[in-house]
Design a protein around this motif. Structure first.
Motif, PDB file in Angstrom:
ATOM      1  N   GLY A  69      63.216  68.237 -77.641  1.00  0.00           N
ATOM      2  CA  GLY A  69      61.927  67.656 -77.951  1.00  0.00           C
ATOM      3  C   GLY A  69      61.532  68.409 -79.241  1.00  0.00           C
ATOM      4  O   GLY A  69      60.823  67.434 -80.006  1.00  0.00           O
ATOM      5  N   SER A  93      57.870  63.879 -76.140  1.00  0.00           N
ATOM      6  CA  SER A  93      58.671  63.662 -77.172  1.00  0.00           C
ATOM      7  C   SER A  93      59.823  63.064 -76.918  1.00  0.00           C
ATOM      8  O   SER A  93      60.445  62.389 -77.359  1.00  0.00           O
ATOM      9  N   SER A  94      60.538  64.322 -76.125  1.00  0.00           N
ATOM     10  CA  SER A  94      61.988  64.116 -75.748  1.00  0.00           C
ATOM     11  C   SER A  94      62.083  62.666 -74.952  1.00  0.00           C
ATOM     12  O   SER A  94      63.154  62.414 -74.873  1.00  0.00           O
ATOM     13  N   VAL A  95      60.947  62.531 -73.998  1.00  0.00           N
ATOM     14  CA  VAL A  95      61.270  61.358 -73.155  1.00  0.00           C
ATOM     15  C   VAL A  95      61.150  59.872 -74.217  1.00  0.00           C
ATOM     16  O   VAL A  95      61.877  59.021 -73.971  1.00  0.00           O
ATOM     17  N   LEU A  96      60.679  60.121 -75.368  1.00  0.00           N
ATOM     18  CA  LEU A  96      60.772  58.760 -76.294  1.00  0.00           C
ATOM     19  C   LEU A  96      61.748  58.712 -77.034  1.00  0.00           C
ATOM     20  O   LEU A  96      62.191  57.705 -77.828  1.00  0.00           O
ATOM     21  N   LEU A  97      62.678  59.612 -76.985  1.00  0.00           N
ATOM     22  CA  LEU A  97      64.019  59.652 -78.044  1.00  0.00           C
ATOM     23  C   LEU A  97      64.834  58.431 -78.150  1.00  0.00           C
ATOM     24  O   LEU A  97      65.069  57.658 -78.990  1.00  0.00           O
ATOM     25  N   SER A 140      70.567  61.612 -75.063  1.00  0.00           N
ATOM     26  CA  SER A 140      68.803  61.462 -75.260  1.00  0.00           C
ATOM     27  C   SER A 140      68.771  60.736 -74.250  1.00  0.00           C
ATOM     28  O   SER A 140      67.465  61.121 -73.571  1.00  0.00           O
ATOM     29  N   SER A 175      65.806  62.201 -71.691  1.00  0.00           N
ATOM     30  CA  SER A 175      64.868  61.542 -71.592  1.00  0.00           C
ATOM     31  C   SER A 175      64.420  61.367 -69.999  1.00  0.00           C
ATOM     32  O   SER A 175      63.204  61.246 -69.634  1.00  0.00           O
TER      33      SER A 175
END
Lengths: 114, 164, 414, 131
Positions: free
Chosen positions: C196, C354-358, C395, C399
């Motif tokens: 993230g 943020s890493s969830v949105l990747l 990702s 996520s």
């Protein structure tokens, strides 16, 4: 009528049998004599197949890859059909009614520019 | 393009989804902030707390060394020493705020006493630094390595206790 | 070969993206934290993140210079307004947190330099950021902060000066398992945190929007690729260096990193006051650059979603909705920073979300990169597709796992 | 081969720019009309702005978006979303290019103009909105 109202509307044949949903409209430039506008007319509908297959462009083979996405969408893409506007009996409001005459509709890929 | 034909079920679905999300969030918050209820969990939190106190003690010690050898500026060191003290008092207060489960009073006594000691020592450092007594700082910091050793030993004991 | 000034100028776009985008507050926190707890045992994550973000930054910039359409534009036209709205709201919330954290990072660097409390620096930093957004041309801005950001290289120098046992560093870097006393969930949680912090979608949005703004055309392809190939690995090198110095100084004493002051402490121990000063300049430049990038990226996302005029190259009055959005977000983030919310904690949450949105950010780029009707001869090759697909799959896993790991490990506390 | 093309990929959701390449908005929906003589539907206008988009998306979020966008507009036309007649649409390769400048479309990008007029222009160094 809004174009997006037409999108995802169910499509049935003259006997009421379901043919899938409208996933895309095929539009063509209108000849000049139809008024001052250089606008478009709806030439036909893309029907059947999965929603994502159309949204991601695989139904009209805009992309050849990546391999994984092509594989995932391959079957649904083959199911996509083309309905010329002349065959549409009613555009709504509940369903789009199409005259098939009992014949199969042409695959979308046959009528799309490569 | 998804929602043109969703009809009457939409409102109900939204309520259901919102309620589910809310429930999950509340459960997570509870999970994240629930106090330790068993003696083992309490001892584990004690070990964790003492581990942090040791970390803060050793960080302060490193800054004192750095400033004594001329490697760090006074500004940076005084900021860092204050941070170490603030962290230590927050760490100690968090643990002290939990009620000890039955039979854990000794753990509480040990950990809170250590918390007080660390906070007191780090406060002395901060005061010396803010008074500009930089030359005295290594002297004030002399008990820190010993203290860190003791903290380490207690942390190990508590970890062992939490497993048994 | 003679190097034209314009090439150097173009190069700084990549440097800024690398320093300000790759090394931002998220890295300064997460790398030091991870290095202190896991040594270099998560350095492979940085390696993966560098390759992944290089792939997607290159792809989105290639699309931008072929079609003049930046990354968020594609999200909407390919995946529909509902999907893109979800991404927009998500990235808006995450970036608001990130801007708050970056602003606090500027203030914390100034605090360490001056001894004056960081909360006093927050509004000053916000005003300076606003003036830069308002008055300074895009290219001057990126040149200044791109070059100042090179001060971060002091972390690489510090690794040598700490005279490490290289075989131990190597052994740590080649082990994929948590250190003793640490759990697998905590290890994986920090792997997610690093992803993230290092593969932030805003880097891609900023880079591709910057390519549109700088009016790059297909002839600039080589220059763009040079930026990607130099810029992002440089960012990755810095990230690993921060992990390494934290490992060398903090791991054995069992010190947990809770402050930016601890991130720079190893540099002071290795290189003295001069090193400390350079590190603080680097931290300042990285967080300042990242504040601008995150602000712009959010403004770009919103503007591109609705089709508004946007741009740092435009005078503000030519892109008023964009400018107003950016200013409002800056104001909101400043207010958030002044609540004394711990910026380090906020950073961890921001990078995890943020890493969830990747995957949502990557998918449309991958789709358009393959669209021969749009991309012509600049369509993805086999390398882009292979790396892009693998990155996308990973990702997705990241996520899905991010929030459960966040809850399970109580944000890495245990 | 047929020379028809996909509405989804060449028109809907695409970026609109005016005759001077200024971004105007996106094609948030397309207005079709069924001719009285029974021919296929024709594109009479593209709709742009959050009002059209909100009405298209539906659901609580869409309704909210449409309501807010409608509120922000002034004049008697606010019940209907902003429409640009098909006659004003020119080229559409990567972007949908209009044949007229933004100045000739008084209903489009209202918020942009309002902000320029009331907020941004008054500040020093903002530049000129109308050049």
């Amino acid at each position: 009528m809004r174009a997006t109202e037409l999108l995802s509307r169910p499509v049935v044949d003259e006997h009421g049998r379901p043919l899938g949903r409208v996933h895309d409209l095929r539009i063509a430039r209108r000849p000049e004599q139809h008024g001052p506008a250089r606008g478009w007319a709806v030439a036909g509908l893309a029907v059947g197949g999965g929603r994502l297959v159309h949204a991601w462009g695989f139904a009209e083979r805009r992309a050849a890859g990546p391999w994984l996405l092509r594989k995932i969408t391959a079957r649904a893409g083959r199911v996509a059909r083309y309905v010329p506007a002349e065959r549409v009996l009613a555009w709504g409001p509940e369903v789009v009614r199409v005259r098939t005459g009992g014949a199969e509709l042409p695959p979308l890929l046959e009528v799309v520019r490569p | 393009m998804t929602t043109t034909h969703m009809g009457a079920g939409t409102g109900v679905r939204w309520v259901a989804v919102s309620a589910a999300v809310f429930a999950v969030v509340m459960a997570s918050l509870w999970f994240g902030h629930a106090p330790p209820r068993s003696a083992a969990a309490y001892a584990r939190q004690g070990a964790e707390t003492v581990g942090y106190l040791r970390s803060q003690t050793r960080t302060a010690r490193l800054w004192v060394d750095a400033v004594a050898s001329g490697s760090a500026t006074h500004q940076a060191a005084s900021v860092a020493l204050r941070e170490a003290e603030d962290d230590a008092s927050a760490t100690a207060a968090r643990f002290a705020g939990w009620d000890p489960p039955a039979g854990s009073d000794a753990v509480r006594a040990t950990v809170t006493a250590l918390g007080d000691e660390v906070t007191r020592r780090l406060a002395e450092l901060r005061i010396a630094a803010n008074r500009g007594r930089w030359a005295d700082l290594p002297g004030v910091a002399r008990p820190l390595p010993d203290l860190a050793e003791r903290l380490g030993a207690v942390a190990d004991e508590l970890t062992a206790a939490s497993r048994s | 070969m003679r190097i034209k000034p314009s090439m150097l100028l173009g190069f700084t776009l990549g440097t800024l993206s690398a320093i300000g985008g790759f090394i931002d507050i998220g890295d300064l926190v997460a790398d030091a934290l991870v290095g202190a707890r896991f040594g270099l045992r998560l350095a492979w994550v940085t390696g993966f993140a560098v390759i992944g973000i290089m792939c997607y930054a290159e792809m989105s910039a290639r699309i931008a210079l072929k079609t003049r359409r930046p990354a968020f534009d594609l999200a909407r036209s390919r995946l529909g307004p509902g999907y893109a709205l979800g991404g927009l709201i998500g990235s808006f919330l995450v970036t608001a947190l990130l801007v708050m954290a970056e602003l606090s990072g500027i203030a914390l660097a100034l605090q360490l330099a001056s001894g004056v409390h960081y909360l006093l620096w927050v509004p000053i930093a916000a005003v300076v950021v606003f003036i830069v957004i308002w008055r300074l041309p895009f290219e001057a801005t990126e040149r200044i902060y791109g070059l100042l950001g090179l001060a971060m290289l002091v972390f690489v120098v510090a690794v040598w000066h700490l005279q490490p046992d290289w075989s131990r560093l190597w052994a740590s870097a080649t082990t994929v398992a948590p250190t003793s006393g640490e759990s697998w969930p905590a290890y994986l949680f920090f792997a997610v945190t690093l992803v993230g912090a290092q593969m932030t979608p805003y880097e891609m949005f900023f880079f591709s929007s910057g390519a549109v703004e700088s009016r790059w055309r297909p002839k600039d392809l080589v220059e763009m690729r040079v930026n990607v190939i130099i810029g992002f690995p440089l960012g990755g090198l810095l990230a690993v260096a921060i992990q390494a110095v934290a490992f060398l100084v903090f791991f054995d004493p069992g010190i947990r990193v809770e402050h930016i002051s601890q991130t720079v402490l190893p540099v002071a121990l290795a290189l003295g006051r001069v090193g400390l000063a350079i590190a603080l300049v680097g931290v300042f430049a990285a967080t300042f650059g990242a504040t601008l990038e995150t602000l712009f990226a959010t403004g770009y996302d919103l503007a591109q979603y609705f089709g508004w005029a946007y741009g740092e190259v435009q005078p503000p009055a030519r892109a008023t909705r964009f400018t107003t959005t950016v200013a409002a977000l800056l104001l909101l983030s400043t207010a958030l920073a002044l609540t004394t919310l711990n910026p380090i904690t906020v950073t961890i949450y921001a990078v995890v979300f943020s890493s969830v949105l990747l995957p949502f950010a990557f998918l449309p780029v991958l789709l358009v990169g393959n669209d021969k009707r749009v991309m012509g001869e600049l369509a993805n090759g086999r390398l882009s597709n292979t790396v892009g697909t693998i990155t996308l799959l990973i990702s997705i896993v990241v996520s899905v796992a991010a929030v459960p790991l966040l809850i399970l490990t109580k944000a890495g506390a245990s | 081969m047929n020379d028809h093309e996909s509405l989804r990929f060449t028109l809907l959701d695409q970026q609109l720019v005016d005759a001077e390449d200024r971004p105007v908005g996106r094609v948030d929906d397309v207005l079709l009309d069924l001719p009285a003589d029974g021919g296929p539907p024709v594109v009479v206008a593209v709709l742009t702005g959050a009002q059209a988009l909100g009405e298209r998306m539906g659901g609580p979020a869409g309704k909210l978006m449409a309501a807010v966008a409608s509120r922000l507009r002034s004049g008697e036309h606010r019940a209907e979303p902003v429409a640009i007649p098909a006659s004003a649409i020119g080229d559409h390769a990567d972007l949908v290019q209009l044949t007229v400048p933004l100045g000739d479309l008084p209903h489009v990008a209202g918020l942009e103009r309002w902000l320029a007029h009331h907020l941004v222009e008054g500040l020093p160094g903002a530049g000129d909105a109308r050049d």
